[in-house]
Design an enzyme around this catalytic site. Sequence first.
Site, PDB file in Angstrom:
ATOM      1  N   ASP A 202       0.841  -1.202   0.000  1.00 55.24           N
ATOM      2  CA  ASP A 202       0.000   0.000   0.000  1.00 55.24           C
ATOM      3  C   ASP A 202       0.874   1.248   0.000  1.00 55.24           C
ATOM      4  OD1 ASP A 202      -2.466  -1.337  -0.045  1.00 55.24           O
ATOM      5  OD2 ASP A 202      -2.308  -1.760   2.093  1.00 55.24           O
TER       6      ASP A 202
ATOM      7  N   LYS B 177       0.539  -7.997  -2.777  1.00 55.59           N
ATOM      8  CA  LYS B 177      -0.694  -7.404  -3.298  1.00 55.59           C
ATOM      9  C   LYS B 177      -0.399  -5.995  -3.813  1.00 55.59           C
ATOM     10  CE  LYS B 177      -4.142  -5.432  -0.905  1.00 55.59           C
ATOM     11  NZ  LYS B 177      -5.265  -4.552  -1.178  1.00 55.59           N
TER      12      LYS B 177
ATOM     13  N   ILE C  33     -19.784  -3.420 -16.936  1.00 54.15           N
ATOM     14  CA  ILE C  33     -20.570  -4.365 -17.724  1.00 54.15           C
ATOM     15  C   ILE C  33     -19.669  -5.556 -18.087  1.00 54.15           C
ATOM     16  CG2 ILE C  33     -22.191  -2.627 -18.599  1.00 54.15           C
ATOM     17  CD1 ILE C  33     -20.570  -2.659 -21.235  1.00 54.15           C
TER      18      ILE C  33
ATOM     19  N   GLN D 261      -8.376  -1.058  11.496  1.00 58.59           N
ATOM     20  CA  GLN D 261      -9.182  -2.266  11.263  1.00 58.59           C
ATOM     21  C   GLN D 261     -10.069  -2.529  12.473  1.00 58.59           C
ATOM     22  OE1 GLN D 261      -9.443  -3.806   8.492  1.00 58.59           O
ATOM     23  NE2 GLN D 261      -7.495  -3.939   7.401  1.00 58.59           N
TER      24      GLN D 261
ATOM     25  N   ARG E 161       0.193  -3.288   7.173  1.00 62.08           N
ATOM     26  CA  ARG E 161       0.966  -2.543   8.158  1.00 62.08           C
ATOM     27  C   ARG E 161       1.692  -3.374   9.215  1.00 62.08           C
ATOM     28  NH1 ARG E 161      -3.958   1.435   8.766  1.00 62.08           N
ATOM     29  NH2 ARG E 161      -4.904  -0.522   8.094  1.00 62.08           N
TER      30      ARG E 161
HETATM   31  O1  C5P Z   1      -2.407  -2.645   6.719  1.00 55.23           O
HETATM   32  P1  C5P Z   1      -3.486  -3.686   6.711  1.00 55.23           P
HETATM   33  O2  C5P Z   1      -3.012  -5.055   7.134  1.00 55.23           O
HETATM   34  O3  C5P Z   1      -4.729  -3.238   7.438  1.00 55.23           O
HETATM   35  O4  C5P Z   1      -3.852  -3.821   5.158  1.00 55.23           O
HETATM   36  C1  C5P Z   1      -4.861  -4.641   4.696  1.00 55.23           C
HETATM   37  C2  C5P Z   1      -4.942  -4.604   3.211  1.00 55.23           C
HETATM   38  O5  C5P Z   1      -6.129  -5.292   2.830  1.00 55.23           O
HETATM   39  C3  C5P Z   1      -5.053  -3.207   2.619  1.00 55.23           C
HETATM   40  O6  C5P Z   1      -4.442  -3.250   1.335  1.00 55.23           O
HETATM   41  C4  C5P Z   1      -6.539  -2.998   2.481  1.00 55.23           C
HETATM   42  O7  C5P Z   1      -6.884  -2.140   1.437  1.00 55.23           O
HETATM   43  C5  C5P Z   1      -7.018  -4.421   2.154  1.00 55.23           C
HETATM   44  N1  C5P Z   1      -8.408  -4.705   2.499  1.00 55.23           N
HETATM   45  C6  C5P Z   1      -8.920  -4.570   3.776  1.00 55.23           C
HETATM   46  N2  C5P Z   1     -10.224  -4.864   4.027  1.00 55.23           N
HETATM   47  C7  C5P Z   1     -11.005  -5.286   3.043  1.00 55.23           C
HETATM   48  C8  C5P Z   1     -10.500  -5.446   1.764  1.00 55.23           C
HETATM   49  C9  C5P Z   1      -9.177  -5.134   1.518  1.00 55.23           C
HETATM   50  O8  C5P Z   1      -8.203  -4.191   4.696  1.00 55.23           O
HETATM   51  N3  C5P Z   1     -12.242  -5.612   3.318  1.00 55.23           N
END
Ligand code: C5P
Length: 263
Positions: free
Chosen positions: A36, A58, A91, A218, A239
């Site tokens: 990220d 990713k 689409i 989160q 992170r």
């Molecule tokens: O830093 P962290 O471990 O929170 O990153 C999680 C990754 O997963 C980020 O790239 C975030 O955009 C992605 N993600 C998420 N939750 C979702 C879908 C994707 O945290 N529901």
Amino acid sequence: MRLPNKTDIIKKTAFEKRDYMERVCSADDRIIAALDVDSFEKMESIVEELGELVSFYKVGMELYYAEGSKTMEWLHEKGKQVFLDLKMYDIPNTVAHGISAVSGLGIDLITIHAGGGRDMMEAAVQAADEAGRNNGRRPKILAVTVLTSFDETVWKETGGLLPIESQVFRLAKLAKECGVDGVVASPEEAKGIRELCGNDFEIVTPGIRPAFADADDQKRIATPAVALNNGATRLVIGRPITKAEDPKKAVRMILEEIRENKK
Ligand code: C5P
């Protein structure tokens, strides 16, 4: 019975050390580190630092829109697998062409929105199949069900009728019917999806926080071991690895945890 002598103890310690090193020094493709970041240089520095410890990365919208396909080319040169998380939603014809275009970059996982419906998901799967036939590397398609940023209020505001959880299961089942290879889901949803969609289905979970890490923003988190025990096949971790004081040590601790918690 002979009591262990000094040599036995030294040997055992050496064996245990080797066993430990094997467990924590080789990459595990169930761990996907999230890049990220907004520049090629920042990506490079993370991947170089983690070296052989991480084999799967990713690339999301931020990095892909900033730097484009050269990120993927570079990751391939380094022998890494790539999860391209662009959450396509359009689409069927447009999504199919999008999948074909990025499949040429040799990616391993790619996301679409299950809410795009049956025709869109089937078109994406067909495009992936065709890419596999053409260049021998078929990307797996993952469906996003309901974004975890939705709560029931926001969900209803946008016309959602079922409770969010029911909608998640409904879309996961539909995705499976359409030939989609798996879903992105929270660790909490993983168990129900595994029961509903069977074993031959990828469940990729973000929201992973090893015991040593902060939750950051989160809300619904799980440790790597809990997510895997709930049925996740892969973990997206950002992170807790990339912002750790010692990112390599963070990966080693995660590797140790998941290899000790085999089902
Ligand atoms: O830093 P962290 O471990 O929170 O990153 C999680 C990754 O997963 C980020 O790239 C975030 O955009 C992605 N993600 C998420 N939750 C979702 C879908 C994707 O945290 N529901």
